[in-house]
Write a protein that holds these residues in place. Structure first.
Motif, short mmCIF file in Angstrom:
data_model
loop_
_atom_site.label_atom_id
_atom_site.label_comp_id
_atom_site.label_asym_id
_atom_site.label_seq_id
_atom_site.Cartn_x
_atom_site.Cartn_y
_atom_site.Cartn_z
N PHE A 1 139.28 -100.47 67.28
CA PHE A 1 138.86 -99.08 67.53
C PHE A 1 139.91 -98.28 68.29
CE2 PHE A 1 134.14 -100.50 68.04
CZ PHE A 1 134.01 -100.60 66.67
N SER B 1 140.49 -94.98 72.88
CA SER B 1 140.28 -93.59 73.27
C SER B 1 139.06 -92.94 72.62
CB SER B 1 141.53 -92.78 72.97
OG SER B 1 141.65 -92.57 71.61
N ASP B 2 138.29 -93.67 71.84
CA ASP B 2 137.17 -93.04 71.17
C ASP B 2 135.83 -93.56 71.65
OD1 ASP B 2 138.77 -91.32 69.53
OD2 ASP B 2 139.38 -93.13 68.49
N ILE B 3 134.79 -93.06 71.03
CA ILE B 3 133.44 -93.37 71.46
C ILE B 3 132.85 -94.57 70.74
CG2 ILE B 3 132.87 -91.02 72.13
CD1 ILE B 3 131.51 -90.78 69.37
N TYR B 4 133.59 -95.15 69.80
CA TYR B 4 132.99 -96.18 68.96
C TYR B 4 132.50 -97.38 69.76
CZ TYR B 4 135.34 -93.15 65.65
OH TYR B 4 135.77 -92.05 64.97
N GLY C 1 131.66 -97.46 72.88
CA GLY C 1 130.53 -97.05 73.71
C GLY C 1 129.23 -97.02 72.92
N VAL C 2 129.32 -96.54 71.69
CA VAL C 2 128.12 -96.46 70.85
C VAL C 2 127.64 -97.86 70.47
CG1 VAL C 2 127.33 -95.75 68.55
CG2 VAL C 2 128.59 -94.14 69.99
N LYS D 1 127.92 -100.45 72.26
CA LYS D 1 127.23 -100.99 73.44
C LYS D 1 125.83 -100.39 73.59
CE LYS D 1 131.60 -101.78 75.72
NZ LYS D 1 132.60 -101.25 76.67
N GLY D 2 125.70 -99.13 73.21
CA GLY D 2 124.38 -98.51 73.23
C GLY D 2 123.43 -99.22 72.29
N VAL D 3 123.90 -99.50 71.08
CA VAL D 3 123.07 -100.18 70.09
C VAL D 3 122.65 -101.56 70.60
CG1 VAL D 3 123.09 -101.23 67.79
CG2 VAL D 3 124.03 -98.93 68.13
N SER E 1 122.53 -102.68 73.73
CA SER E 1 121.64 -102.58 74.89
C SER E 1 120.25 -102.12 74.51
CB SER E 1 122.21 -101.59 75.91
OG SER E 1 123.42 -102.06 76.42
N SER E 2 120.16 -101.30 73.46
CA SER E 2 118.84 -100.78 73.10
C SER E 2 117.99 -101.87 72.46
CB SER E 2 118.96 -99.57 72.18
OG SER E 2 119.47 -99.95 70.93
N PHE F 1 130.73 -97.67 59.10
CA PHE F 1 130.68 -98.21 60.46
C PHE F 1 129.62 -99.32 60.56
CE2 PHE F 1 130.73 -96.65 65.20
CZ PHE F 1 131.22 -97.88 65.58
N ARG G 1 128.67 -100.77 64.06
CA ARG G 1 127.53 -100.17 64.76
C ARG G 1 126.20 -100.48 64.09
NH1 ARG G 1 127.40 -93.93 63.89
NH2 ARG G 1 126.76 -94.73 61.86
N ASP G 2 126.17 -100.40 62.77
CA ASP G 2 124.90 -100.37 62.05
C ASP G 2 124.40 -101.74 61.62
OD1 ASP G 2 125.26 -97.63 62.27
OD2 ASP G 2 126.13 -97.43 60.28
#
Lengths: 274, 274, 274
Positions: C12, C15-18, C20-21, C23-25, C27-28, C127, C130-131
């Motif tokens: 990744f 420098s991007d949000i990938y 972070g996202v 990690k959100g997935v 953690s959720s 992606f 993430r998914d």
């Protein structure tokens, strides 16, 4: 410890696997540790910058925090590894001066980190951060008594580095130095704002400028001390009190360190004239 | 909260200690918080990019997540600090428009963050992310009632920024803008793929190209909409549907933003012609 | 699992949000997961580098660690997603060779990741990190049986990539290749120090140099093998045993990869002559 916090400080840079591997080692020994990166962007082998940042940021961390400090140009040589305990925190790292700014007489103890029971099985010549400091920190977090890591060392026997330059040259003149510059090119100096009497306390106006100051750095003169970055015009150099309490020099909408061609150790002078 | 999650969004950049210190502050107040970096690479002071990314990523985080948002050019001025509660998440940050894209009428409440009981003892003029937003977020995670932080503010009374440009110009023509570009130079636009009817749903062939589209950006014309990056030839510009549902422009094996000399706010037009 | 550890490996960039996202997935779905970044700086789409680093770092992580591996140039195509279980760890990622270096006959099982019950509701074409991979990893951490993700695949049926070049050319000559270079320009090669008999074991002197070696790379000859970086003079090229057990080439106080104009796959030869 219940929710042990282990903080990493290194000159690894961001782009490699070294910090990830260190976290693996810590987690494999202490699976409930929370691990925080303070920074991995200490300038390569810049022990003074690391010591300065450590001293000025540790107040923001909870009691019992364990710092793993890896700026270690002497790895593989005979330099010792140490564990330092202050009145409320722990520090693991090389005995090369990195930990010398945080020593005080109040409740400070230092132990050599020499008991290989607390190392990884294979210790490399090049990466004690992974093989020695990190496992020791994780064992500390697990509650291992600090005295088990090695014999106690007298405070006066560890390696020290000179403190940041900060001298009163005359009644209203102080001499300091550049510690480092951040990624925006803002220059962080050793001029302690409180010590030189620079303050905006009890001043509510956010556009305020204190005229009675002059700063000399790299043949440039910066007049006045500004409360915030936004007090300066685009392209203007400004001096202000940084968020850690030291005088900083910035170039609004620009890179001060590059423009002034600054490096660590360059001198800066503060003159108060009213 | 049992396993509170606090998410950081800032323009600190990666190379400094600011995000590490913020994590120290949070951990020292809420020792069981899990802290995640969404990004620290918002372009400096680009409130619009931060607002856009926040809006488009929050769906990936669990209910009760607390976001600390630090893109704060007005720090030290009279801009307010606020806490915003949506139907299921919390947001702490400056009242400068950063949080204005996520306001809705459904269960949204906003409180001024003014009760200094929840700040650090010394609040600097330059770093409210550390001294105000982070401690407040940690107290929220500890279960402090949102009403204790300050008085409630009406939704219409907070600062807003214009929404990303997205207009239907004609039956089959839409005008949008460049929000930002990522580290590979891929250009993220405000053209919402669903809204303009661009879709590859129910299309299994991964080499598929939808011919009936044209995109105009910076005097370049890009023909067709491709399903994946690999549909383009090396050196070819392509338009595709990015992973957050917006039209993105890339240059295969190259940097589109540099090659097209793109900056935030540049216009892009989508034309559907069949 | 009690304190599940999920490790991320991707290209990744930082420098991007990938990340972070992702990690959100995670953690959720699994709110008590500890998430560690091994690296997000794999060279873009460099599957071989990712496979090499994964193989050489997994020993530093605890049993039951779950690795999410996202170097995925074929995303959106028909390449499979897989979950690989070794005797003590889990790996989720694309079936493109990334996981092929860690397969062994001892207790290794592979399952197709095809049960969309464990995906996010909307799966993008671009992606799957993430998914698909991240939610699957989080469900694994929650204790979901590996057999529920899809049907088992034979070890021989997954995609493999060639192993790093490492040949014995003559009695005392070995041929290897450059795997990658780190952010300091240090060159990491496939020459396994143990296999070629390079060692400083039982040698205490930290200034030691083993004269009996020669390394040839990019038309340069490097004489001797040094114990540590500090054995070389400023501006001198040196060969040493890196912290993962492979021969590395550095330029003291400089950037070896840039100076030698090195790229992944370039050859290196080791010759032992005493």
């Amino acid at each position: 410890m219940k929710n042990p916090l282990i903080v990493l400080l290194s000159d690894f840079g961001e782009s490699d696997i070294y910090s990830g591997v260190v976290k693996g080692v810590i987690s494999s020994i202490c699976s409930n540790a929370h691990i925080v990166d303070l920074t991995h962007n200490i300038l390569p082998q810049n022990i003074k910058q690391a010591a300065f940042l450590l001293k000025n940021t540790l107040q923001y961390f909870a009691p019992e925090t364990i710092f793993v400090c890896i700026v270690d140009p002497g790895v593989g040589s005979e330099r010792k590894s140490i564990i330092l305990k202050t009145s409320d925190k722990y520090f693991v790292g090389p005995d090369n001066g990195l930990l010398s700014y945080i020593i005080s007489d109040k409740g400070c103890e230092i132990y050599e980190l020499s008991n290989s029971d607390y190392f990884l099985n294979d210790v490399s010549y090049t990466f004690h951060g992974r093989d020695v400091f990190s496992p020791a920190a994780a064992h500390l977090a697990n509650g291992t008594d600090i005295q088990k890591f090695g014999k106690q060392i007298k405070l006066k026997d560890i390696v020290t580095i000179p403190p940041p330059l900060f001298q009163k040259e005359a009644l209203h003149t102080w001499l300091g130095e550049v510690i480092y510059y951040d990624s925006f090119g803002n220059i962080i100096t050793s001029l302690d704002a409180k010590e030189i009497g620079a303050s905006f306390e009890n001043i509510q106006d956010d556009k305020i400028i204190t005229e009675g100051w002059r700063f000399e750095i790299a043949e440039h003169i910066i007049k006045g001390l500004k409360k915030t970055y936004s007090c300066a015009k685009a392209g203007e150099l400004l001096a202000y009190i940084g968020s850690f309490g030291y005088i900083e020099i910035a170039l609004r909408n620009g890179n001060a360190a590059q423009t002034l061609n600054i490096k660590s150790g360059d001198k800066i002078r503060a003159i108060k004239f009213n």
